[in-house]
Design an enzyme around this catalytic site. Structure first.
Site: not given
Ligand code: DX5
Ligand code: ZN
Length: 227
Positions: A33, A35, A66, A145, A176-178
């Site tokens: 992934h 970013d 992404h 971010g 996606d995230g945490g």
């Protein structure tokens, strides 16, 4: 079914991306992934097409790009040419018609297009009508971010809604995230087919163990979920 694991290199050592990618590939990651943030859509600046092109040379895994950027139509071609396999754009910066254009561009190049949503963004009114034009839905579970933030459970109803609308169409549903070893079960149970994980893979000490733990939790959960 097997849930895919996509390590986010935003949490990796940026001066050592080649080795960081090699480590997760060896540890059984399914895709990388990547970013991309532009300092406008997201309050941080990460990397661009040149880095994607270099990553393309050092891994056989699909590159899951992404785009957390304001004008994805200006850069889609660049990221496709650089070797992105799935390029995901944000629903906050495209309308239905622009999404259709982006989808045509990606598909005519033999690539996949994803649609991402920030935690506070609901599914667009045109979501269902455009399901045949996208390959992946990315439900962002932190504000865009930065790696290493906490998973926001407030996205779970939206995840359930997308799972319902997508039905058996075969689109990937990426969270996606945490995402970490503790909450992966809940997220897989809710219907995610791709888990993006940054800090919980790259900042845990041993990448291999970190991936293996997420893999075990996901495999166990999938077996428990009735088909
Ligand atoms: C957030 C990014 C995520 C993030 C994931 O802007 O889109 O991909 O890097 O990292 P973790 O898993 O640490 O939240
Ligand atoms: Zn991401």
């Amino acid at each position: 079914m097997k849930v895919k694991i996509a390590p986010s290199i935003l949490a990796a050592d940026q001066a050592d991306l080649k080795n960081e990618v090699a480590k997760v590939e060896l540890a059984g990651a399914d895709m990388i992934h990547v970013d991309v943030s532009d300092g406008h859509f997201a309050p941080n600046i990460s990397l661009g097409p040149d880095t994607v092109q270099s990553l393309r040379q050092v891994t056989r895994l699909p590159l899951d790009v992404h785009l957390m950027i304001e004008e994805p139509e200006k850069f889609l071609d660049r990221f496709i040419d650089a070797g992105g396999d799935i390029v995901t754009v944000h629903a906050e910066v495209v309308d239905e018609n622009r999404l259709l254009d982006l989808s045509r561009t990606a598909h005519s190049a033999g690539k996949k297009l994803g649609l991402a949503l920030k935690p506070s963004t609901p599914l667009p009114s045109w979501f269902q009508a455009r399901l045949d034009d996208i390959d992946l839905v990315l439900i962002l579970s932190v504000n865009p971010g930065f790696a290493g933030q906490q998973f926001m459970p407030s996205i779970l109803p939206k995840l359930a809604e997308s799972v319902e609308l997508i039905g058996d169409r075969g689109l990937e549903i990426e969270v996606d995230g945490g995402v970490d070893q503790k909450n992966a079960a809940q997220i897989v149970k809710a219907g995610a087919t791709v888990l993006v994980a940054g800090a919980s893979i790259f900042r845990k000490g041993d990448v291999k163990t970190a991936i293996q733990q997420i893999r075990d939790v996901s495999d166990r959960t999938i077996r428990e979920v009735p088909a």
